[in-house]
Design a protein around this motif. Structure first.
Motif, PDB file in Angstrom:
ATOM      1  N   GLY A  98       0.788  -1.227   0.000  1.00 13.00           N
ATOM      2  CA  GLY A  98       0.000   0.000   0.000  1.00 13.00           C
ATOM      3  C   GLY A  98       0.821   1.279   0.000  1.00 13.00           C
ATOM      4  N   ASP A  99       2.110   1.204   0.310  1.00 18.00           N
ATOM      5  CA  ASP A  99       2.939   2.404   0.274  1.00 18.00           C
ATOM      6  C   ASP A  99       3.042   2.928  -1.159  1.00 18.00           C
ATOM      7  OD1 ASP A  99       3.509   2.403   2.993  1.00 18.00           O
ATOM      8  OD2 ASP A  99       5.472   1.437   2.770  1.00 18.00           O
ATOM      9  N   VAL A 100       3.091   4.241  -1.292  1.00 18.21           N
ATOM     10  CA  VAL A 100       3.366   4.870  -2.582  1.00 18.21           C
ATOM     11  C   VAL A 100       4.848   5.224  -2.586  1.00 18.21           C
ATOM     12  CG1 VAL A 100       2.864   6.799  -4.124  1.00 18.21           C
ATOM     13  CG2 VAL A 100       1.024   5.787  -2.756  1.00 18.21           C
ATOM     14  N   ILE A 101       5.554   4.724  -3.589  1.00 20.10           N
ATOM     15  CA  ILE A 101       7.000   4.906  -3.671  1.00 20.10           C
ATOM     16  C   ILE A 101       7.339   5.866  -4.816  1.00 20.10           C
ATOM     17  CG2 ILE A 101       9.229   3.751  -3.990  1.00 20.10           C
ATOM     18  CD1 ILE A 101       7.669   2.980  -1.410  1.00 20.10           C
ATOM     19  N   CYS A 102       8.133   6.877  -4.492  1.00 22.59           N
ATOM     20  CA  CYS A 102       8.644   7.820  -5.484  1.00 22.59           C
ATOM     21  C   CYS A 102      10.042   7.369  -5.895  1.00 22.59           C
ATOM     22  CB  CYS A 102       8.713   9.227  -4.906  1.00 22.59           C
ATOM     23  SG  CYS A 102       7.122   9.863  -4.380  1.00 22.59           S
ATOM     24  N   VAL A 103      10.300   7.415  -7.184  1.00 20.58           N
ATOM     25  CA  VAL A 103      11.605   7.041  -7.721  1.00 20.58           C
ATOM     26  C   VAL A 103      12.171   8.265  -8.434  1.00 20.58           C
ATOM     27  CG1 VAL A 103      12.874   5.430  -9.196  1.00 20.58           C
ATOM     28  CG2 VAL A 103      10.736   4.694  -8.101  1.00 20.58           C
ATOM     29  N   ASP A 104      13.325   8.723  -7.982  1.00 20.16           N
ATOM     30  CA  ASP A 104      13.995   9.885  -8.580  1.00 20.16           C
ATOM     31  C   ASP A 104      15.382   9.468  -9.034  1.00 20.16           C
ATOM     32  OD1 ASP A 104      12.027  12.000  -8.064  1.00 20.16           O
ATOM     33  OD2 ASP A 104      12.468  11.588  -5.964  1.00 20.16           O
ATOM     34  N   ALA A 105      15.652   9.632 -10.331  1.00 18.40           N
ATOM     35  CA  ALA A 105      16.956   9.297 -10.894  1.00 18.40           C
ATOM     36  C   ALA A 105      17.556  10.540 -11.544  1.00 18.40           C
ATOM     37  CB  ALA A 105      16.819   8.187 -11.932  1.00 18.40           C
ATOM     38  N   GLU A 106      18.880  10.676 -11.425  1.00 22.09           N
ATOM     39  CA  GLU A 106      19.539  11.839 -12.021  1.00 22.09           C
ATOM     40  C   GLU A 106      20.955  11.486 -12.468  1.00 22.09           C
ATOM     41  OE1 GLU A 106      20.735  16.459 -10.997  1.00 22.09           O
ATOM     42  OE2 GLU A 106      19.797  15.235  -9.451  1.00 22.09           O
ATOM     43  N   VAL A 107      21.267  11.862 -13.707  1.00 25.93           N
ATOM     44  CA  VAL A 107      22.628  11.719 -14.205  1.00 25.93           C
ATOM     45  C   VAL A 107      23.471  12.782 -13.512  1.00 25.93           C
ATOM     46  CG1 VAL A 107      24.140  11.848 -16.221  1.00 25.93           C
ATOM     47  CG2 VAL A 107      21.850  10.853 -16.443  1.00 25.93           C
ATOM     48  N   CYS A 108      24.471  12.347 -12.757  1.00 20.40           N
ATOM     49  CA  CYS A 108      25.325  13.283 -12.012  1.00 20.40           C
ATOM     50  C   CYS A 108      26.527  13.737 -12.820  1.00 20.40           C
ATOM     51  CB  CYS A 108      25.808  12.633 -10.728  1.00 20.40           C
ATOM     52  SG  CYS A 108      24.465  12.227  -9.634  1.00 20.40           S
ATOM     53  N   LYS A 109      27.086  12.812 -13.581  1.00 18.57           N
ATOM     54  CA  LYS A 109      28.299  13.143 -14.314  1.00 18.57           C
ATOM     55  C   LYS A 109      28.497  12.145 -15.440  1.00 18.57           C
ATOM     56  CE  LYS A 109      32.370  14.393 -12.427  1.00 18.57           C
ATOM     57  NZ  LYS A 109      33.609  14.271 -11.627  1.00 18.57           N
ATOM     58  N   ILE A 110      29.040  12.632 -16.540  1.00 17.13           N
ATOM     59  CA  ILE A 110      29.520  11.763 -17.601  1.00 17.13           C
ATOM     60  C   ILE A 110      30.992  12.091 -17.782  1.00 17.13           C
ATOM     61  CG2 ILE A 110      29.380  11.121 -20.022  1.00 17.13           C
ATOM     62  CD1 ILE A 110      26.382  11.569 -19.881  1.00 17.13           C
ATOM     63  N   LEU A 111      31.818  11.089 -17.582  1.00 10.94           N
ATOM     64  CA  LEU A 111      33.264  11.258 -17.605  1.00 10.94           C
ATOM     65  C   LEU A 111      33.811  10.680 -18.905  1.00 10.94           C
ATOM     66  CD1 LEU A 111      35.812  12.037 -15.972  1.00 10.94           C
ATOM     67  CD2 LEU A 111      35.742   9.735 -15.010  1.00 10.94           C
ATOM     68  N   GLN A 112      34.502  11.513 -19.663  1.00 10.51           N
ATOM     69  CA  GLN A 112      35.120  11.053 -20.907  1.00 10.51           C
ATOM     70  C   GLN A 112      36.597  10.803 -20.662  1.00 10.51           C
ATOM     71  OE1 GLN A 112      33.867  10.400 -24.261  1.00 10.51           O
ATOM     72  NE2 GLN A 112      35.858   9.422 -24.092  1.00 10.51           N
ATOM     73  N   LEU A 113      36.991   9.550 -20.672  1.00 10.25           N
ATOM     74  CA  LEU A 113      38.395   9.187 -20.517  1.00 10.25           C
ATOM     75  C   LEU A 113      39.040   9.100 -21.898  1.00 10.25           C
ATOM     76  CD1 LEU A 113      37.881   6.350 -17.892  1.00 10.25           C
ATOM     77  CD2 LEU A 113      38.578   8.720 -17.457  1.00 10.25           C
ATOM     78  N   ILE A 114      40.293   9.490 -21.990  1.00  6.71           N
ATOM     79  CA  ILE A 114      40.994   9.465 -23.272  1.00  6.71           C
ATOM     80  C   ILE A 114      41.092   8.033 -23.777  1.00  6.71           C
ATOM     81  CG2 ILE A 114      43.202   9.929 -24.418  1.00  6.71           C
ATOM     82  CD1 ILE A 114      43.548  12.233 -22.379  1.00  6.71           C
ATOM     83  N   GLY A 115      40.646   7.820 -24.998  1.00  6.05           N
ATOM     84  CA  GLY A 115      40.728   6.507 -25.621  1.00  6.05           C
ATOM     85  C   GLY A 115      39.724   5.491 -25.109  1.00  6.05           C
ATOM     86  N   ALA A 116      38.730   5.942 -24.363  1.00  8.52           N
ATOM     87  CA  ALA A 116      37.738   5.003 -23.822  1.00  8.52           C
ATOM     88  C   ALA A 116      36.336   5.557 -24.036  1.00  8.52           C
ATOM     89  CB  ALA A 116      37.985   4.784 -22.332  1.00  8.52           C
ATOM     90  N   MET A 117      35.365   4.676 -23.890  1.00  2.15           N
ATOM     91  CA  MET A 117      33.975   5.115 -23.971  1.00  2.15           C
ATOM     92  C   MET A 117      33.649   5.948 -22.732  1.00  2.15           C
ATOM     93  SD  MET A 117      32.320   1.527 -25.284  1.00  2.15           S
ATOM     94  CE  MET A 117      30.659   2.091 -25.400  1.00  2.15           C
ATOM     95  N   PRO A 118      32.748   6.912 -22.861  1.00  2.10           N
ATOM     96  CA  PRO A 118      32.359   7.706 -21.686  1.00  2.10           C
ATOM     97  C   PRO A 118      31.728   6.820 -20.612  1.00  2.10           C
ATOM     98  CG  PRO A 118      31.537   8.707 -23.712  1.00  2.10           C
ATOM     99  CD  PRO A 118      32.064   7.352 -24.074  1.00  2.10           C
ATOM    100  N   ILE A 119      31.880   7.250 -19.366  1.00  3.27           N
ATOM    101  CA  ILE A 119      31.290   6.546 -18.228  1.00  3.27           C
ATOM    102  C   ILE A 119      30.309   7.492 -17.548  1.00  3.27           C
ATOM    103  CG2 ILE A 119      31.762   5.495 -15.984  1.00  3.27           C
ATOM    104  CD1 ILE A 119      34.511   4.711 -17.075  1.00  3.27           C
ATOM    105  N   ALA A 120      29.114   6.989 -17.271  1.00  2.00           N
ATOM    106  CA  ALA A 120      28.073   7.801 -16.628  1.00  2.00           C
ATOM    107  C   ALA A 120      27.899   7.376 -15.179  1.00  2.00           C
ATOM    108  CB  ALA A 120      26.747   7.638 -17.372  1.00  2.00           C
ATOM    109  N   PHE A 121      27.646   8.362 -14.336  1.00  5.93           N
ATOM    110  CA  PHE A 121      27.347   8.166 -12.923  1.00  5.93           C
ATOM    111  C   PHE A 121      25.921   8.648 -12.700  1.00  5.93           C
ATOM    112  CE2 PHE A 121      31.844   8.685 -13.421  1.00  5.93           C
ATOM    113  CZ  PHE A 121      32.423   7.833 -12.504  1.00  5.93           C
ATOM    114  N   VAL A 122      25.051   7.748 -12.273  1.00 10.86           N
ATOM    115  CA  VAL A 122      23.642   8.087 -12.079  1.00 10.86           C
ATOM    116  C   VAL A 122      23.241   7.730 -10.649  1.00 10.86           C
ATOM    117  CG1 VAL A 122      21.288   7.769 -12.936  1.00 10.86           C
ATOM    118  CG2 VAL A 122      23.213   7.531 -14.518  1.00 10.86           C
TER     119      VAL A 122
END
Length: 155
Positions: A98-122
């Motif tokens: 019966g509880d109502v649950i709120c879900v909040d998601a947010e992209v905090c940072k996308i880090l681009q490393l040299i020679g690698a695919m970007p990494i996201a922190f959510v």
């Protein structure tokens, strides 16, 4: 939110309602906002969501962290999709039938490393909806993903 993002979200929500595969577990989500790297959604805890002790199942909590963080990433200004590297979940208190649950998601940072695919922190937070009182956080998750642009033919 762009039209293609809205259309994709509607298609996925419909898929969750009719499918027999694992994604059916997310059919209860009601999205309030999905834009600019942020997702706000909610759902009512039903018997289908409970573990054998009557609490919101921790596996479902982690699934919600996974799926809402990917949607937040998709709506980030660069339109990324991602693949999980690590999901860390901290559980603080149980949610009950019966509880109502709120879900909040947010992209905090996308880090681009040299020679690698970007990494996201959510970051994702699940809390009990309780009007004007302070939040009753039930769980927090941090999701680390490798990211890449979605091919334009799929958008």
């Amino acid at each position: 939110m762009s039209r293609s993002v809205v259309e994709n979200l509607k298609r996925y929500s419909e898929f969750c309602r009719i499918t027999k595969v694992f994604d059916r577990n997310l059919k209860m989500l009601k999205y309030h906002s999905v834009k600019d790297g942020k997702v706000k959604a909610e759902f009512n805890v039903t018997e289908d969501h409970l573990d054998n002790e009557g609490h919101l199942h921790t596996g479902l909590i982690t699934t919600l962290i996974d799926m809402t963080s990917v949607r937040a990433l998709f709506t980030h200004r660069n339109g990324f999709v991602g693949m999980s590297i690590n999901i860390h979940t901290s559980y603080f208190q149980p949610a009950l039938l019966g509880d109502v649950i709120c879900v909040d998601a947010e992209v905090c940072k996308i880090l681009q490393l040299i020679g690698a695919m970007p990494i996201a922190f959510v970051d994702v937070e699940l809390s009990k909806k309780n009007g004007v009182q302070a939040k009753n956080v039930i769980a927090r998750g941090q999701h680390l993903l490798t990211t890449f642009k979605e091919p334009s033919k799929n958008v």
